[in-house]
Design a protein around this motif. Structure first.
Motif, PDB file in Angstrom:
ATOM      1  N   SER A  85      -5.276 -19.614 -10.509  1.00  0.00           N
ATOM      2  CA  SER A  85      -5.346 -19.113  -9.505  1.00  0.00           C
ATOM      3  C   SER A  85      -4.213 -19.251  -8.393  1.00  0.00           C
ATOM      4  CB  SER A  85      -6.348 -19.600  -8.359  1.00  0.00           C
ATOM      5  OG  SER A  85      -6.532 -19.177  -7.008  1.00  0.00           O
ATOM      6  N   GLN A  86      -3.855 -18.403  -7.510  1.00  0.00           N
ATOM      7  CA  GLN A  86      -3.014 -18.338  -6.534  1.00  0.00           C
ATOM      8  C   GLN A  86      -2.987 -18.279  -5.155  1.00  0.00           C
ATOM      9  OE1 GLN A  86      -0.294 -15.589  -9.152  1.00  0.00           O
ATOM     10  NE2 GLN A  86      -1.196 -14.071  -7.841  1.00  0.00           N
ATOM     11  N   GLN A  87      -2.175 -18.667  -4.308  1.00  0.00           N
ATOM     12  CA  GLN A  87      -2.303 -19.085  -2.661  1.00  0.00           C
ATOM     13  C   GLN A  87      -1.084 -17.791  -2.284  1.00  0.00           C
ATOM     14  OE1 GLN A  87      -1.729 -23.173  -1.959  1.00  0.00           O
ATOM     15  NE2 GLN A  87      -4.093 -23.276  -1.591  1.00  0.00           N
ATOM     16  N   VAL A  88      -1.674 -16.896  -1.376  1.00  0.00           N
ATOM     17  CA  VAL A  88      -0.651 -16.306  -0.840  1.00  0.00           C
ATOM     18  C   VAL A  88      -0.397 -15.914   0.580  1.00  0.00           C
ATOM     19  CG1 VAL A  88      -0.121 -13.690  -0.732  1.00  0.00           C
ATOM     20  CG2 VAL A  88      -1.168 -14.989  -3.340  1.00  0.00           C
ATOM     21  N   PHE A  89       0.519 -16.136   0.870  1.00  0.00           N
ATOM     22  CA  PHE A  89       0.714 -16.496   2.495  1.00  0.00           C
ATOM     23  C   PHE A  89       1.468 -14.893   3.091  1.00  0.00           C
ATOM     24  CE2 PHE A  89       0.266 -20.425   0.299  1.00  0.00           C
ATOM     25  CZ  PHE A  89      -0.441 -21.327   0.781  1.00  0.00           C
ATOM     26  N   CYS A  90       1.580 -14.903   4.288  1.00  0.00           N
ATOM     27  CA  CYS A  90       2.202 -13.886   4.898  1.00  0.00           C
ATOM     28  C   CYS A  90       2.445 -14.150   6.385  1.00  0.00           C
ATOM     29  CB  CYS A  90       1.902 -12.053   4.840  1.00  0.00           C
ATOM     30  SG  CYS A  90       2.721 -11.021   5.574  1.00  0.00           S
ATOM     31  N   ILE A  91       4.283 -13.907   6.862  1.00  0.00           N
ATOM     32  CA  ILE A  91       3.645 -14.459   8.177  1.00  0.00           C
ATOM     33  C   ILE A  91       5.101 -13.252   9.013  1.00  0.00           C
ATOM     34  CG2 ILE A  91       5.126 -15.491  10.047  1.00  0.00           C
ATOM     35  CD1 ILE A  91       2.857 -17.266   8.427  1.00  0.00           C
ATOM     36  N   ASN A  92       4.464 -12.382   9.170  1.00  0.00           N
ATOM     37  CA  ASN A  92       5.172 -10.823   9.834  1.00  0.00           C
ATOM     38  C   ASN A  92       5.678 -10.862   8.756  1.00  0.00           C
ATOM     39  OD1 ASN A  92       5.294 -11.733  12.883  1.00  0.00           O
ATOM     40  ND2 ASN A  92       7.252 -13.162  12.555  1.00  0.00           N
ATOM     41  N   ASN A  93       5.011  -9.877   7.583  1.00  0.00           N
ATOM     42  CA  ASN A  93       5.448  -9.679   6.377  1.00  0.00           C
ATOM     43  C   ASN A  93       6.100  -9.897   5.529  1.00  0.00           C
ATOM     44  OD1 ASN A  93       4.087  -6.495   5.415  1.00  0.00           O
ATOM     45  ND2 ASN A  93       5.821  -5.901   6.367  1.00  0.00           N
ATOM     46  N   ASN A  94       5.908 -11.598   5.976  1.00  0.00           N
ATOM     47  CA  ASN A  94       7.085 -11.990   4.185  1.00  0.00           C
ATOM     48  C   ASN A  94       6.328 -12.492   3.902  1.00  0.00           C
ATOM     49  OD1 ASN A  94      10.459 -11.882   6.031  1.00  0.00           O
ATOM     50  ND2 ASN A  94       9.108 -11.852   7.939  1.00  0.00           N
ATOM     51  N   LEU A  95       6.318 -12.452   2.396  1.00  0.00           N
ATOM     52  CA  LEU A  95       4.970 -12.387   1.429  1.00  0.00           C
ATOM     53  C   LEU A  95       5.844 -13.916   1.462  1.00  0.00           C
ATOM     54  CD1 LEU A  95       2.390 -12.174   0.987  1.00  0.00           C
ATOM     55  CD2 LEU A  95       3.837 -10.719  -1.113  1.00  0.00           C
TER      56      LEU A  95
END
Length: 222
Positions: A85-95
């Motif tokens: 499993s992965q956790q995926v984060f995004c802030i202002n299109n920065n992945l």
């Protein structure tokens, strides 16, 4: 999930928060109830298996998003080889993608994908980890590293899922196994195609001498 929310908040505070960037909704990692299929190919171009990922526990805010992305790997006979499993984060299109290196709880690495990339740009710091695991009745020391990760080109990738303008990223992936005082190195070169605002669409794995071993290509997003 409480730990995931804590990591998310820390990333918001200390991460890359370019105010001029776009939002996160177009990445396939944050589409509700979505199945993402990657086909695996051997060096001769034959299908050798597949990955099936599913989006879970998606949380979105203004120009930010968080999700779980569990994936099952199958071999050519459709038998399960592995689950992770992965956790995926995004802030202002920065992945940013966090995924486990071993079965040790919380033992993960993070790979960043900035919203704006330039050829020659180095992406993030080198990653070096060490941990122990048992192989049979012996305890094994493992050194893991990702180094020299940078953008080496811009290409359009055509797959059965569509056509994607992509940033081509290269890095070195190294494992070193130490068993009873004997060191066994395993060195790979990785090429990765990342479509900004969408996600990873293709990965190729090479020996340290540049010989193609296998590839993983986006097949469908449903």
């Amino acid at each position: 999930m409480m730990r995931a929310y804590f990591i998310f908040v820390v990333y918001i505070i200390f991460g890359n928060t370019c105010l001029s960037a776009q939002g996160c909704s177009d990445f396939y990692y944050f589409r509700k109830d979505t199945e993402v299929v990657f086909l695996h190919y051997d060096a001769k171009g034959n299908v050798s298996g597949k990955d099936i990922g599913n989006t879970r526990n998606i949380n979105k805010g203004e120009n930010m998003a968080l999700s779980e992305y569990p994936t099952i790997t199958y071999n050519a006979d459709s038998k399960t080889k592995a689950e992770f499993s992965q956790q995926v984060f995004c802030i202002n299109n920065n992945l940013k993608i966090n995924f486990p290196v071993s079965d040790i709880p919380g033992f993960t690495i993070s790979l960043s994908y900035p919203s704006e990339m330039k050829i020659g740009q180095e992406i993030g710091k080198d990653v070096r980890k060490s941990f122990k695991m048992r192989v049979g009745d012996k305890e094994t020391d493992i050194l893991f590293s990702i180094t020299n990760r940078k953008v080496i080109g811009q290409e359009t990738v055509k797959t059965s899922a569509g056509e994607f303008k992509s940033e081509k990223i290269q890095y070195n992936l190294n494992f070193e196994y130490n068993i009873a005082g004997i060191s066994i190195p395993l060195q790979k070169k990785i090429w990765e195609w990342f479509s900004p605002g969408y996600g990873i669409v293709k990965t190729e794995f090479y020996t340290k001498d540049g010989i193609l071993e296998k590839a993983s290509v986006l097949s469908s997003v449903n």
